[in-house]
Design an enzyme around this catalytic site. Structure first.
Site, PDB file in Angstrom:
ATOM      1  N   LEU A 152     -66.851  21.944 -13.426  1.00  0.00           N
ATOM      2  CA  LEU A 152     -68.103  22.096 -14.167  1.00  0.00           C
ATOM      3  C   LEU A 152     -67.855  21.917 -15.666  1.00  0.00           C
ATOM      4  O   LEU A 152     -66.711  21.964 -16.122  1.00  0.00           O
ATOM      5  CB  LEU A 152     -68.715  23.465 -13.879  1.00  0.00           C
ATOM      6  CG  LEU A 152     -69.015  23.761 -12.396  1.00  0.00           C
ATOM      7  CD1 LEU A 152     -69.471  25.189 -12.230  1.00  0.00           C
ATOM      8  CD2 LEU A 152     -70.059  22.801 -11.861  1.00  0.00           C
ATOM      9  N   LYS A 161     -54.061  24.087 -21.445  1.00  0.00           N
ATOM     10  CA  LYS A 161     -54.940  22.919 -21.497  1.00  0.00           C
ATOM     11  C   LYS A 161     -55.503  22.730 -22.902  1.00  0.00           C
ATOM     12  O   LYS A 161     -55.565  21.611 -23.419  1.00  0.00           O
ATOM     13  CB  LYS A 161     -56.085  23.089 -20.490  1.00  0.00           C
ATOM     14  CG  LYS A 161     -57.177  22.001 -20.546  1.00  0.00           C
ATOM     15  CD  LYS A 161     -56.631  20.627 -20.209  1.00  0.00           C
ATOM     16  CE  LYS A 161     -57.669  19.521 -20.410  1.00  0.00           C
ATOM     17  NZ  LYS A 161     -58.788  19.602 -19.470  1.00  0.00           N
TER      18      LYS A 161
END
Length: 309
Positions: free
Chosen positions: A66, A172
């Site tokens: 998402l 990340k």
């Protein structure tokens, strides 16, 4: 027999990832708010669902992809969300890039219901998602990761167990900040070179063979010169990830500078209407400030070479 897998969110990144899981023989149920996004997967053998509930009720492992933290928290935590609906023993894996605070909210809620949760943000862009070469940064219980590894291996060979939940999205954010700063430095360098009269492909070849070489250089022939800015990794998503990095830095009281400059470039690109374009399109902001365009020099050099000049 392969475990049944669900996939929720099959947009630019989720679609090729889901496709690769499907190709590896896992029976799959898919759901996306945009029914058209599911069509190619259904044609390839996936079962279409009409809701997230239908996915989680028919799957032992559920992957989600998402846009941002609010979307993830809504899907997982709201009444009738994945954590409430999942059967004990189900493994929920979120591939989204979100604030580390999001997985830290989700894991204890999942554990309280006997549901397993892993955060698994990925790196490699749409090209890596299509080629199944993504790097996967997993935060959570390593034993649960081992159970899910065969599914994750279908989307990328480099699977890293990086620590507790929250660590995956921290890594990340670090990666994307470094990639963005590197790319922007390349763009500033090549624009300056063009303004100085250099062919951008000369800059590319020389720097590639020298100490300034990096993966970012490949954008010169693949995007900057041919003006190919269709989305691989969108400007709006990079802006979000830089915001995540800067948020973490503020929380930890780490002084950072390059990430703030990089985010200003992304925000300038957002203001210029480039939100849905690939991050390579940010070169247009630099070109505008320098009153020069990389492609013009590259095309002129190509024509000269073709004419034997």
């Amino acid at each position: 027999m392969a475990v049944p897998v669900g996939f929720i969110g099959v947009g630019n990144m989720g679609n090729p990832m889901a496709g690769n899981v499907l190709k590896n023989g896992f029976p799959m149920t898919v759901f996306d708010k945009n029914p058209k996004a599911m069509e190619n997967l259904v044609q390839a053998g996936a079962r279409p669902a009409t809701s997230a509930r239908e996915v989680v009720e028919s799957s032992e492992i559920v992957l989600t992809c998402l846009p941002a933290s609010p979307d993830v928290e809504a899907l997982y935590l709201e009444p009738g969300g994945l954590i409430e609906l999942a059967r004990p023993g189900t493994i929920l894996i979120d591939l989204s890039s979100v604030l580390p605070s999001t997985p830290r909210k989700l894991e204890p809620r999942a554990q309280a219901r006997g549901v397993h949760y892993l955060e698994s943000p990925v790196s490699g862009g749409v090209a890596g998602a299509r080629a199944a070469t993504l790097a996967i940064m997993v935060g959570g219980d390593p034993q649960i990761l081992e159970r899910a590894r065969p599914v994750l291996r279908a989307i990328g060979p480099n699977i890293f167990s990086v620590g507790p939940v929250g660590a995956g999205n921290t890594v990340k954010a670090i990666n994307n900040m470094m990639a963005c700063v590197n790319s922007l430095a390349m763009m500033e360098g090549v624009v300056l070179g063009v303004k100085a009269g250099l062919d951008p492909m000369i800059v590319y070849e020389v720097v590639k063979a020298s100490s300034g070489g990096s993966k970012a250089l490949e954008r010169i022939p693949s995007a900057l010169v041919p003006r190919r800015f269709e989305p691989g990794f969108k400007v709006q998503l990079m802006n979000k990830d830089l915001d995540t990095f800067n948020t973490i830095a503020r929380e930890l009281h780490v002084p950072v500078s390059f990430s703030n400059v990089a985010q200003r470039y992304q925000q300038a690109a957002l203001a210029a209407g480039l939100a849905e374009m690939d991050t390579s399109a940010v070169v247009q902001i630099i070109e505008g400030l320098a009153a020069v365009q990389v492609s013009q020099a590259g095309q002129a050099a190509a024509k000269s070479a073709a004419a034997g000049g």
